[in-house]
Write a protein that holds these residues in place. Structure first.
Motif, mmCIF file in Angstrom:
data_model
loop_
_atom_site.group_PDB
_atom_site.id
_atom_site.type_symbol
_atom_site.label_atom_id
_atom_site.label_comp_id
_atom_site.label_asym_id
_atom_site.label_seq_id
_atom_site.Cartn_x
_atom_site.Cartn_y
_atom_site.Cartn_z
ATOM 1 N N LEU A 97 -5.198 -10.135 -0.561
ATOM 2 C CA LEU A 97 -4.613 -10.330 0.761
ATOM 3 C C LEU A 97 -3.097 -10.185 0.697
ATOM 4 C CD1 LEU A 97 -5.628 -11.019 3.560
ATOM 5 C CD2 LEU A 97 -5.143 -13.407 3.087
ATOM 6 N N LYS A 98 -2.497 -10.703 -0.367
ATOM 7 C CA LYS A 98 -1.053 -10.618 -0.519
ATOM 8 C C LYS A 98 -0.625 -9.157 -0.580
ATOM 9 C CE LYS A 98 1.050 -10.490 -4.359
ATOM 10 N NZ LYS A 98 1.551 -10.709 -5.720
ATOM 11 N N ILE A 99 -1.330 -8.365 -1.396
ATOM 12 C CA ILE A 99 -0.968 -6.955 -1.540
ATOM 13 C C ILE A 99 -1.134 -6.228 -0.207
ATOM 14 C CG2 ILE A 99 -1.638 -4.789 -2.657
ATOM 15 C CD1 ILE A 99 -2.393 -6.550 -5.116
ATOM 16 N N THR A 101 -1.036 -7.499 2.806
ATOM 17 C CA THR A 101 -0.008 -7.946 3.744
ATOM 18 C C THR A 101 1.314 -7.238 3.470
ATOM 19 O OG1 THR A 101 -1.075 -10.104 3.813
ATOM 20 C CG2 THR A 101 1.162 -9.973 4.645
ATOM 21 N N GLN A 102 1.675 -7.155 2.188
ATOM 22 C CA GLN A 102 2.929 -6.498 1.841
ATOM 23 C C GLN A 102 2.904 -5.027 2.220
ATOM 24 O OE1 GLN A 102 3.138 -7.498 -2.346
ATOM 25 N NE2 GLN A 102 4.424 -9.271 -1.931
ATOM 26 N N GLU A 103 1.785 -4.367 1.879
ATOM 27 C CA GLU A 103 1.659 -2.948 2.212
ATOM 28 C C GLU A 103 1.755 -2.739 3.719
ATOM 29 O OE1 GLU A 103 1.183 -0.021 0.446
ATOM 30 O OE2 GLU A 103 1.789 -1.209 -1.283
ATOM 31 N N LEU A 104 1.087 -3.624 4.460
ATOM 32 C CA LEU A 104 1.074 -3.497 5.914
ATOM 33 C C LEU A 104 2.490 -3.643 6.467
ATOM 34 C CD1 LEU A 104 -0.514 -3.121 8.445
ATOM 35 C CD2 LEU A 104 -1.024 -5.552 8.479
ATOM 36 N N GLY A 105 3.229 -4.653 5.980
ATOM 37 C CA GLY A 105 4.604 -4.854 6.436
ATOM 38 C C GLY A 105 5.461 -3.639 6.146
ATOM 39 N N LEU A 106 5.338 -3.115 4.918
ATOM 40 C CA LEU A 106 6.155 -1.952 4.540
ATOM 41 C C LEU A 106 5.769 -0.725 5.351
ATOM 42 C CD1 LEU A 106 6.201 -2.575 0.683
ATOM 43 C CD2 LEU A 106 8.155 -2.711 2.225
ATOM 44 N N ARG A 108 4.432 -0.676 8.356
ATOM 45 C CA ARG A 108 4.898 -0.836 9.741
ATOM 46 C C ARG A 108 6.373 -0.463 9.847
ATOM 47 N NH1 ARG A 108 2.561 -6.164 12.659
ATOM 48 N NH2 ARG A 108 4.219 -7.141 11.483
ATOM 49 N N HIS A 109 7.113 -0.850 8.813
ATOM 50 C CA HIS A 109 8.532 -0.520 8.786
ATOM 51 C C HIS A 109 8.728 0.992 8.737
ATOM 52 C CE1 HIS A 109 12.336 0.268 6.596
ATOM 53 N NE2 HIS A 109 12.796 -0.665 7.391
ATOM 54 N N HIS A 113 10.323 3.583 11.625
ATOM 55 C CA HIS A 113 11.386 4.528 11.302
ATOM 56 C C HIS A 113 11.028 5.935 11.753
ATOM 57 C CE1 HIS A 113 15.060 3.701 9.072
ATOM 58 N NE2 HIS A 113 14.527 2.512 8.871
#
Lengths: 139, 242
Positions: A97-99, A101-106, A108-109, A113
């Motif tokens: 889940l952590k991975i 979540t991080q991938e999703l945040g990045l 989305r960023h 862009h």
């Protein structure tokens, strides 16, 4: 020796567990690999009336003065194993889940862009011809 | 041309960012700045965006370590050579960024850690935690043969090798601490402490509040023991070669 009524109750309980678990697997709400342990538990309960007298003998023979204590011990050990398996699963899932979540945040960023870049391009560019002969460029 | 990134992990810091971001920009002029919004329930992301900061918004709250690691991944994937991590609650005085970065850029260290105990200290903590921290700092100092005074400090500068090491593995989700320093040491990274100033947070609730200090001490003891055990049984973390 167990009285008939408790035997019947344990048997019914085991049967209920089995039916419940099988139905949940059928409806795909419970995965097979987690269902196996519960099926085993249900099976043990269903067959308990048959093998409890035998278990009593066994308990006496290995020195239990109160045979049901052996049954409870086995039940507790079984439950601990189940809980332990769940803890392992939770640890692994939290990692995943952590991975994600991080991938999703990045991602989305990155998408934001790209979206901004596209908007800027559309603002700057002249209205494109309706039928373009050149394919769009990809980096 | 070397590229530098300032990582600001933020959880419900909408009130502090309007002061922290301009202050950080003024102190670190040639840095790009990214705010990692760790599933905040307030306007952290919107406030950061309105201050022209790059924002990576995590859809759920991961915890401090998970947010910082997201920053590391961002740094690695965008090709930065150096990243400085700074709290976004105003506790870290951005004047420390220059010394942290210089320590890494000059090649003295792979990771530079800002120590409040070497620098000016304006800070209160429960005594159990304080005693525990000193004990863990002493343990790490003994093992690494380098004096460590502030293993919990989140004010750090890392070079690319260290960023790679932490970006995909080897970093705790909750709080990097003494155990993380030991992992770095065993993987062959040089860690150097430099003095920085830490202040009381501007507003809001600290991530350490409500934490049971006893729980912290026991958990940390377990984490350190595990790092030592892994090293002894040869399943400790290894560097990612890139």
């Amino acid at each position: 020796m167990m009285a008939p009524l408790p035997r019947l109750l344990v048997f019914a309980l085991g049967l209920t567990v089995l039916l419940l678990v099988i139905n949940l697997v059928r409806k795909r709400q419970l995965q097979e690999r987690y269902a196996m342990l519960w099926l085993l538990a249900g099976l043990a309960l269903t067959l308990a009336p048959v093998f409890i007298p035998w278990l009593d003998h066994f308990a006496f023979s290995i020195g239990f003065e109160y045979p049901p204590a052996l049954l409870l011990l086995l039940a507790v050990v079984g439950l601990l194993l189940l809980i332990f398996q769940l803890s392992l699963t939770i640890s692994r899932d939290e990692d995943r889940l952590k991975i994600l979540t991080q991938e999703l945040g990045l991602l989305r960023h990155t998408v934001a862009h790209l979206q901004r870049a596209i908007d800027d391009m559309n603002d700057d560019a002249l209205p494109a011809p309706a039928e373009s002969t050149t394919p769009p460029d990809h980096d | 041309m070397s590229r530098h990134l300032l990582i600001l992990p933020a959880h419900n810091e909408a009130n502090n960012l309007p002061r922290v971001i301009p202050e950080a920009r003024a102190a670190a002029t040639d840095y790009d700045l990214v705010v990692i919004d760790d599933g905040s329930r307030d306007a952290t992301a919107a406030v950061a965006a309105s201050l022209n900061a790059d924002v990576v918004s995590l859809p759920v709250n991961l915890g401090y370590g998970g947010a910082v690691q997201t920053g590391f991944r961002y740094a690695v994937e965008h090709g930065y050579d150096l990243a400085v991590v700074m709290d976004s609650d105003g506790q870290h005085d951005p004047a420390g960024i220059a010394l942290l970065a210089e320590t890494v850029l000059s090649g003295q260290a792979d990771v530079a850690i800002g120590s409040r105990f070497r620098g000016r200290m304006a800070y209160h903590q429960p005594w159990v935690k304080r005693v525990g921290m000193h004990l863990f700092a002493w343990t790490v100092s003994r093992i690494t043969q380098r004096e460590v005074t502030d293993p919990t400090s989140g004010f750090q500068a890392l070079n690319r090798a260290a960023l790679l090491f932490f970006a995909y593995d080897n970093y705790p989700v909750d709080y990097p601490d003494a155990d993380t320093l030991l992992v770095l040491h065993f993987a062959g990274f040089r860690v150097v402490e430099v003095p920085v100033t830490m202040r009381e947070r501007l507003s809001g609730v600290s991530m350490h509040s409500g934490w049971k200090p006893f729980y912290y001490v026991v958990k940390m003891w377990l984490a350190i023991s595990m790092v030592l055990l892994r090293e002894r049984t040869h399943v400790s973390a290894r560097r990612i070669s890139s």
